[in-house]
Design an enzyme around this catalytic site. Structure first.
Site, PDB file in Angstrom:
ATOM      1  N   PHE A  11      81.236  49.953 -19.078  1.00 50.37           N
ATOM      2  CA  PHE A  11      81.757  49.439 -17.806  1.00 50.37           C
ATOM      3  C   PHE A  11      80.818  48.413 -17.180  1.00 50.37           C
ATOM      4  O   PHE A  11      81.111  47.202 -17.147  1.00 50.37           O
ATOM      5  CB  PHE A  11      81.993  50.638 -16.889  1.00 50.37           C
ATOM      6  CG  PHE A  11      82.334  50.331 -15.463  1.00 50.37           C
ATOM      7  CD1 PHE A  11      83.053  49.197 -15.119  1.00 50.37           C
ATOM      8  CD2 PHE A  11      81.951  51.202 -14.456  1.00 50.37           C
ATOM      9  CE1 PHE A  11      83.378  48.925 -13.791  1.00 50.37           C
ATOM     10  CE2 PHE A  11      82.270  50.953 -13.138  1.00 50.37           C
ATOM     11  CZ  PHE A  11      82.972  49.807 -12.798  1.00 50.37           C
ATOM     12  N   ILE A  12      79.679  48.841 -16.701  1.00 52.91           N
ATOM     13  CA  ILE A  12      78.761  47.933 -16.013  1.00 52.91           C
ATOM     14  C   ILE A  12      78.078  46.999 -17.012  1.00 52.91           C
ATOM     15  O   ILE A  12      77.956  45.789 -16.779  1.00 52.91           O
ATOM     16  CB  ILE A  12      77.707  48.724 -15.216  1.00 52.91           C
ATOM     17  CG1 ILE A  12      78.369  49.656 -14.208  1.00 52.91           C
ATOM     18  CG2 ILE A  12      76.756  47.768 -14.494  1.00 52.91           C
ATOM     19  CD1 ILE A  12      77.412  50.625 -13.538  1.00 52.91           C
ATOM     20  N   ALA A  75      73.083  55.628 -21.286  1.00 51.46           N
ATOM     21  CA  ALA A  75      72.676  56.937 -20.762  1.00 51.46           C
ATOM     22  C   ALA A  75      73.776  57.964 -20.985  1.00 51.46           C
ATOM     23  O   ALA A  75      74.935  57.610 -21.211  1.00 51.46           O
ATOM     24  CB  ALA A  75      72.377  56.838 -19.262  1.00 51.46           C
ATOM     25  N   TYR A 141      71.496  65.457 -15.103  1.00 58.13           N
ATOM     26  CA  TYR A 141      71.680  64.007 -15.023  1.00 58.13           C
ATOM     27  C   TYR A 141      70.661  63.386 -14.075  1.00 58.13           C
ATOM     28  O   TYR A 141      69.915  62.470 -14.442  1.00 58.13           O
ATOM     29  CB  TYR A 141      73.098  63.677 -14.572  1.00 58.13           C
ATOM     30  CG  TYR A 141      73.320  62.224 -14.261  1.00 58.13           C
ATOM     31  CD1 TYR A 141      73.127  61.241 -15.226  1.00 58.13           C
ATOM     32  CD2 TYR A 141      73.725  61.820 -12.988  1.00 58.13           C
ATOM     33  CE1 TYR A 141      73.325  59.900 -14.943  1.00 58.13           C
ATOM     34  CE2 TYR A 141      73.942  60.483 -12.693  1.00 58.13           C
ATOM     35  CZ  TYR A 141      73.736  59.528 -13.680  1.00 58.13           C
ATOM     36  OH  TYR A 141      73.926  58.195 -13.387  1.00 58.13           O
ATOM     37  N   LYS A 145      67.452  60.978 -15.136  1.00 59.68           N
ATOM     38  CA  LYS A 145      67.476  59.578 -14.713  1.00 59.68           C
ATOM     39  C   LYS A 145      66.276  59.246 -13.837  1.00 59.68           C
ATOM     40  O   LYS A 145      65.703  58.150 -13.939  1.00 59.68           O
ATOM     41  CB  LYS A 145      68.782  59.258 -13.988  1.00 59.68           C
ATOM     42  CG  LYS A 145      70.005  59.253 -14.878  1.00 59.68           C
ATOM     43  CD  LYS A 145      69.908  58.231 -16.009  1.00 59.68           C
ATOM     44  CE  LYS A 145      70.012  56.808 -15.496  1.00 59.68           C
ATOM     45  NZ  LYS A 145      69.974  55.822 -16.620  1.00 59.68           N
ATOM     46  N   ILE A 201      92.200  65.935  -6.084  1.00 67.67           N
ATOM     47  CA  ILE A 201      91.025  65.857  -5.222  1.00 67.67           C
ATOM     48  C   ILE A 201      90.158  67.084  -5.446  1.00 67.67           C
ATOM     49  O   ILE A 201      90.612  68.221  -5.287  1.00 67.67           O
ATOM     50  CB  ILE A 201      91.439  65.743  -3.744  1.00 67.67           C
ATOM     51  CG1 ILE A 201      92.127  64.397  -3.503  1.00 67.67           C
ATOM     52  CG2 ILE A 201      90.238  65.913  -2.829  1.00 67.67           C
ATOM     53  CD1 ILE A 201      92.587  64.185  -2.077  1.00 67.67           C
ATOM     54  N   ARG A 264      83.123  71.369  -7.582  1.00 63.98           N
ATOM     55  CA  ARG A 264      82.207  71.364  -8.725  1.00 63.98           C
ATOM     56  C   ARG A 264      80.791  71.644  -8.262  1.00 63.98           C
ATOM     57  O   ARG A 264      80.391  71.251  -7.163  1.00 63.98           O
ATOM     58  CB  ARG A 264      82.250  70.007  -9.437  1.00 63.98           C
ATOM     59  CG  ARG A 264      83.582  69.686 -10.093  1.00 63.98           C
ATOM     60  CD  ARG A 264      83.560  68.263 -10.616  1.00 63.98           C
ATOM     61  NE  ARG A 264      84.839  67.877 -11.210  1.00 63.98           N
ATOM     62  CZ  ARG A 264      85.223  66.628 -11.414  1.00 63.98           C
ATOM     63  NH1 ARG A 264      84.411  65.618 -11.061  1.00 63.98           N
ATOM     64  NH2 ARG A 264      86.390  66.358 -11.952  1.00 63.98           N
ATOM     65  N   GLU A 265      80.032  72.275  -9.143  1.00 63.72           N
ATOM     66  CA  GLU A 265      78.626  72.519  -8.860  1.00 63.72           C
ATOM     67  C   GLU A 265      77.806  71.262  -9.112  1.00 63.72           C
ATOM     68  O   GLU A 265      78.183  70.401  -9.902  1.00 63.72           O
ATOM     69  CB  GLU A 265      78.101  73.644  -9.754  1.00 63.72           C
ATOM     70  CG  GLU A 265      78.712  74.987  -9.476  1.00 63.72           C
ATOM     71  CD  GLU A 265      78.139  76.076 -10.368  1.00 63.72           C
ATOM     72  OE1 GLU A 265      78.300  77.249 -10.030  1.00 63.72           O
ATOM     73  OE2 GLU A 265      77.520  75.716 -11.391  1.00 63.72           O
TER      74      GLU A 265
END
Length: 302
Positions: A11-12, A75, A141, A145, A201, A264-265
């Site tokens: 994407f980026i 990543a 994550y 990072k 959502i 979500r945790e």
């Protein structure tokens, strides 16, 4: 200039590749095409592509003999999958970054641009989020990072390798990934709307996110590569629009039905960038507001 872009089929990264080539630079892309949320990968016919794992012991043998810039975006980059496989996150995000920094040191790379995350601010910091705030890593994550950030700043202070790190907030725009439940929310919601599906959502939907346009992220990387401001070297910068919206507000901007699924945790409640530092030292300005981008996207895709 000669540039390496890791994750340059995604994407980026693919947008950075296109910008570099447009500006007349020679580009090598390193990507092993492992991103599961990508429905497709993106290629520029003027770039050279290297299918390699950045955590490979033999990485440097696959890379060009010389390079001026490295833009490191490859990543394990989704929170929930790293919770399911922390070891892979450590291997790719820490060892992979270490491999690239060592290549950069040995080959006298002029500058190293590292794509990090705002996820390291966690839950304990009040918005707007500033680069000097304490870390609160909630998942593998963000831990891995920010370990990459530490490696970058260490290589700058110890080896004089010029590094600049970016903490991205929620990035959206053309080519955003759509595959699977953990793909970025803007793209998922737009696809659900186009398919006449109810938008899912997570949790109560009152969590707020700073949605930042991919073109503005590209511009931040270009400014970093070209800056002559030595105060920016070895530094970490927020890349965020400086406005935030709740997930319910996002669904209402897009329009259509929505429903709630389980929370979500390991995810922050609210994000909002204080972008004073990047405005000051790199003279960066966000150019695109998500409401306007969505309206234009929907107009073009009627």
């Amino acid at each position: 200039m000669r540039a390496i872009v890791t994750g340059g089929c995604g994407f980026i990264g693919s947008h950075i590749v296109d910008r570099l080539i447009k500006d007349g630079h020679e580009v090598f892309v390193v990507d092993n095409l492992s991103a599961e949320c990508n429905e497709e990968f993106f290629y520029n016919p003027e770039a050279t592509y290297i299918n390699e794992d950045i955590a490979s012991d033999n990485l440097s043998e696959s890379l060009p003999d010389s390079c001026d810039w490295i833009f490191h975006l490859a990543a394990e980059s989704r929170i929930q999958p790293t919770i399911e496989n922390p070891s892979l996150a450590c291997k790719v995000n820490v060892l992979g970054t270490s491999n690239l920094l060592e290549y950069a040191r040995k080959h006298s790379v002029k500058r190293f641009m590292y794509s990090s995350t705002s996820a390291g601010y966690g839950l304990k910091n009040e918005i707007p989020l500033q680069e000097t705030m304490k870390r609160d890593c909630l998942n593998p994550y963000s831990v891995t990072k920010l370990a990459g950030e530490d490696l970058c700043t260490m290589y700058y202070s110890l080896f004089d390798l010029e590094t600049i790190c970016f903490r991205y907030f929620n990035i959206y725009g053309e080519r955003q990934p759509l595959q699977g439940q953990y793909a970025p929310v803007v793209g998922l919601f737009l696809e659900m709307k186009e398919n006449n599906e109810s938008m899912s959502i997570v949790g109560d939907g009152e969590q707020r996110r700073d949605f930042t346009y991919v073109g503005d992220v590209v511009q931040a990387n270009m400014l970093a590569a070209n800056t002559t401001n030595e105060e920016a070297l070895g530094e970490v910068f927020n890349v965020g629009c400086g406005q935030n919206y709740s997930i319910i507000e996002l669904a209402e901007i897009i329009g259509g039905d929505y429903h709630h699924i389980a929370a979500r945790e390991g995810e922050a409640r609210h994000t909002l960038a204080d972008n004073t530092k990047i405005r000051t030292l790199l003279e960066w300005e966000p150019t695109t507001i998500i409401k306007e981008w969505i309206n234009e996207y929907q107009r073009k895709n009627k």
